[in-house]
Every structure is written in C-alpha cells, then in structure tokens.
Write an enzyme that holds these catalytic residues in place. Structure first.
Site, PDB file in Angstrom:
ATOM      1  N   ASP A 180     -12.084 -87.102   3.041  1.00  0.00           N
ATOM      2  CA  ASP A 180     -12.806 -88.370   2.949  1.00  0.00           C
ATOM      3  C   ASP A 180     -14.003 -88.417   3.889  1.00  0.00           C
ATOM      4  O   ASP A 180     -14.859 -89.297   3.779  1.00  0.00           O
ATOM      5  CB  ASP A 180     -11.874 -89.551   3.242  1.00  0.00           C
ATOM      6  CG  ASP A 180     -11.166 -89.433   4.588  1.00  0.00           C
ATOM      7  OD1 ASP A 180     -11.855 -89.463   5.631  1.00  0.00           O
ATOM      8  OD2 ASP A 180      -9.926 -89.309   4.602  1.00  0.00           O
ATOM      9  N   GLU A 187     -11.152 -78.115   3.182  1.00  0.00           N
ATOM     10  CA  GLU A 187     -10.509 -79.089   2.300  1.00  0.00           C
ATOM     11  C   GLU A 187     -10.086 -78.393   1.009  1.00  0.00           C
ATOM     12  O   GLU A 187     -10.886 -77.707   0.376  1.00  0.00           O
ATOM     13  CB  GLU A 187     -11.472 -80.244   1.999  1.00  0.00           C
ATOM     14  CG  GLU A 187     -11.064 -81.168   0.878  1.00  0.00           C
ATOM     15  CD  GLU A 187      -9.718 -81.852   1.094  1.00  0.00           C
ATOM     16  OE1 GLU A 187      -8.877 -81.810   0.174  1.00  0.00           O
ATOM     17  OE2 GLU A 187      -9.505 -82.415   2.185  1.00  0.00           O
ATOM     18  N   ASP A 190      -7.620 -73.481   0.619  1.00  0.00           N
ATOM     19  CA  ASP A 190      -6.330 -73.858   1.174  1.00  0.00           C
ATOM     20  C   ASP A 190      -6.370 -73.664   2.682  1.00  0.00           C
ATOM     21  O   ASP A 190      -6.746 -72.591   3.174  1.00  0.00           O
ATOM     22  CB  ASP A 190      -5.242 -72.981   0.558  1.00  0.00           C
ATOM     23  CG  ASP A 190      -3.881 -73.243   1.167  1.00  0.00           C
ATOM     24  OD1 ASP A 190      -3.506 -72.498   2.095  1.00  0.00           O
ATOM     25  OD2 ASP A 190      -3.208 -74.198   0.750  1.00  0.00           O
ATOM     26  N   GLY A 191      -5.999 -74.696   3.434  1.00  0.00           N
ATOM     27  CA  GLY A 191      -6.104 -74.649   4.882  1.00  0.00           C
ATOM     28  C   GLY A 191      -5.284 -73.532   5.501  1.00  0.00           C
ATOM     29  O   GLY A 191      -5.714 -72.897   6.471  1.00  0.00           O
ATOM     30  N   ASP A 245      -5.830 -82.595   9.807  1.00  0.00           N
ATOM     31  CA  ASP A 245      -5.818 -83.918   9.172  1.00  0.00           C
ATOM     32  C   ASP A 245      -5.136 -83.773   7.819  1.00  0.00           C
ATOM     33  O   ASP A 245      -5.761 -83.874   6.767  1.00  0.00           O
ATOM     34  CB  ASP A 245      -7.261 -84.417   9.030  1.00  0.00           C
ATOM     35  CG  ASP A 245      -7.338 -85.795   8.393  1.00  0.00           C
ATOM     36  OD1 ASP A 245      -6.308 -86.486   8.324  1.00  0.00           O
ATOM     37  OD2 ASP A 245      -8.442 -86.184   7.953  1.00  0.00           O
ATOM     38  N   SER A 246      -3.846 -83.525   7.858  1.00  0.00           N
ATOM     39  CA  SER A 246      -3.110 -83.219   6.637  1.00  0.00           C
ATOM     40  C   SER A 246      -2.449 -84.458   6.052  1.00  0.00           C
ATOM     41  O   SER A 246      -2.281 -85.479   6.720  1.00  0.00           O
ATOM     42  CB  SER A 246      -2.029 -82.176   6.935  1.00  0.00           C
ATOM     43  OG  SER A 246      -1.099 -82.711   7.869  1.00  0.00           O
ATOM     44  N   ASP A 256       1.193 -85.875   4.273  1.00  0.00           N
ATOM     45  CA  ASP A 256       2.571 -85.667   4.719  1.00  0.00           C
ATOM     46  C   ASP A 256       3.094 -84.332   4.195  1.00  0.00           C
ATOM     47  O   ASP A 256       2.532 -83.761   3.246  1.00  0.00           O
ATOM     48  CB  ASP A 256       3.448 -86.828   4.238  1.00  0.00           C
ATOM     49  CG  ASP A 256       3.131 -88.109   4.996  1.00  0.00           C
ATOM     50  OD1 ASP A 256       3.446 -88.167   6.197  1.00  0.00           O
ATOM     51  OD2 ASP A 256       2.558 -89.038   4.397  1.00  0.00           O
TER      52      ASP A 256
END
Length: 281
Positions: free
Chosen positions: A86, A106, A138-139, A156-157, A159
């Site tokens: 975001d 992201e 993919d992080g 900043d993931s 859940d």
C-alpha cells in the site's frame, strides 16, 4: 448486516466495520482485495476480509515499524521493506533524508497498482521517490538470494496464513539476519498477543536463537482488534539501549511530524505487560 464487513480472523472473536461505500472489490491471483469507505476510519483496505490498513489509523502502525528501528540505529542508509504494497511503510521510511535507498519487495503487483489509485493518501508519492526500488517477488525468495547489506529490514507481512505464512518461518528469519549489515535491525509485525500469542512466541523463539538482542515492542492500533499489537525486534547491536536524549536529538534532526511516534513513546513501547512477557520463550 449486508452493509457491514465482518472480520473473522480469530476463532472466538470478530469485529465489524460499516461499509458506507465499496470502491473496489476484486480477486487477484493471490487474494481478494477490497477497499471501502467507513465514517470513522476513512478508506479501509482488506485482504480476504481481514483489515490490513485504514486511512484513519495506519500512521500508528507505519510510524512504529519505521521510526523505532531507524532512529534507534542512528545511521541507517539502506532499508528493506518486505510487503507494504500500500506504500505506507515506504512513505514513513522515506521521510528520513538520511536513508539513501529503500528496497521494497511485494509479492502482488495488483496491491501496488490499486493502492496508488484507491489509497493514494497512504503512499503520498512514495512510489515516485527515486530512492525507492520496487521488486515484485516473493519476500522469502528474495531474502534467500539478496546480497543484503541492509541497516534495517522491516517485515510488513499479512498474518501467517496464505501468502504471508512463509514470512514467519525460522528459515526466513535466518536469511533476513544474513541480509543485515553489522549492527542492523530486523523488525516484524507479530499480531495481537492477547489473541495470537503463539505467533509472537514462535517468532521470539527464532529471534532468540539468531540475535544477541531479541524482544518485542508494542503499539495500540484501533482496527487491529484485541489489544496492543506486538512488533518483533532483533539485532546483534546495542541500539535498543539508545538513550532518550539521543533519540530526542535524532528525532529533532529528522524533522518528523508524526501522528503517534515520539521518542518517549519509543522507549515506553519496550515496557511489556506481564501477559506479553509470558509469551516470550
């Protein structure tokens, strides 16, 4: 109740937000994205009907995951954000003129694009800042292969379900530590301990095996229901012990005008309630 969104993230607890107007509702390859307006919180972003961020209270979350490690470090130049599509996390990191480069990883390009259109107040132009490098990947895969050298890594993931689950594993944390520069700091979102104690315990167990200084700190974000949220903290340095006076000097020099963060809140956030202490291995 058709004009209410009910979040059922927890098995014995739910919250509801009124849908004053739905602005966006679409499924991507990874998740269902929705943006709606609410009279109290403004525009609200949900993924699979779980609140991710709102215009009203996002500053609390984003400020505490950025200003705490950056001001504690004192000389952070290279920052990595895992997630944060975001743009709110990038917005706060880039408020620090001392930061020269931000890598934002992201997994879902769709989140970035619709956030620019439907939640522009969150990014506030961060995606156009030349210091930001946006990587759609993919992080966990990125962290495994990056050359690293980051002073601060912010996870900043979502859940630990679906696409975000891999970002809560021992393997991922190990790769993240390798990607830190000497004295670097890793911070993570770890849910609401009153309702998600296991999430915090598992992360802290991994952090304690990896870092000389492993703990968590806290902040209260209204739309993350169930009490204060915990943020994991891991470093081999001594930055958590930065004196209040030093934090105040760094804060003043940075010229920040935050909604929530202050140097005093920074120090107090590491004072943990007894029930949270019991979550620590």
């Amino acid at each position: 109740m058709s004009d209410w969104m009910q979040e059922k993230l927890h098995p014995h607890h739910a919250q509801a937000l009124k849908l004053d107007r739905v602005l966006y509702d679409s499924e991507t390859d990874h998740q269902r994205l929705k943006v709606f307006e609410n009279g109290t919180f403004g525009r609200v972003l949900t993924l699979d009907d779980v609140v991710q961020t709102t215009e009203g209270d996002n500053a609390i979350y984003h400020e505490m995951l950025t200003h705490v490690p950056i001001l504690a470090h004192g000389a952070a130049k290279r920052v990595c954000i895992v997630g944060g599509g975001d743009g709110g996390m990038a917005r706060e990191v880039l408020r620090h003129d001392s930061v020269t480069h931000v890598t934002m990883v992201e997994i879902d390009a769709g989140v970035v694009e619709f956030s620019k259109e439907y939640l522009p107040t969150l990014s506030q132009g961060a995606f156009d800042d030349p210091r930001l490098s946006l990587v759609i990947d993919d992080g966990a895969a990125f962290m495994k292969t990056t050359e690293g050298g980051f002073d601060v890594i912010i996870v900043d993931s979502t859940d630990p379900i679906g696409p975000g689950e891999v970002l809560f594993t021992d393997t991922f944390y190990g790769h993240a530590k390798r990607a830190l520069a000497p004295g670097g700091i890793l911070v993570t979102q770890n849910g609401v301990p009153f309702l998600q104690a296991e999430e915090l315990t598992n992360t802290m167990r991994a952090f304690q095996a990896l870092f000389a200084d492993a703990t968590c700190y806290m902040a209260t974000i209204p739309t993350y229901a169930g009490g204060p949220m915990a943020f994991g903290w891991g470093t081999d340095g001594t930055s958590r012990d930065t004196p209040l006076e030093t934090l105040q000097d760094r804060f003043a020099a940075a010229g920040l005008d935050p909604f929530y963060y202050t140097p005093e809140v920074h120090k107090a956030a590491f004072a943990l309630p007894a029930y949270v202490v019991k979550c620590l291995p």
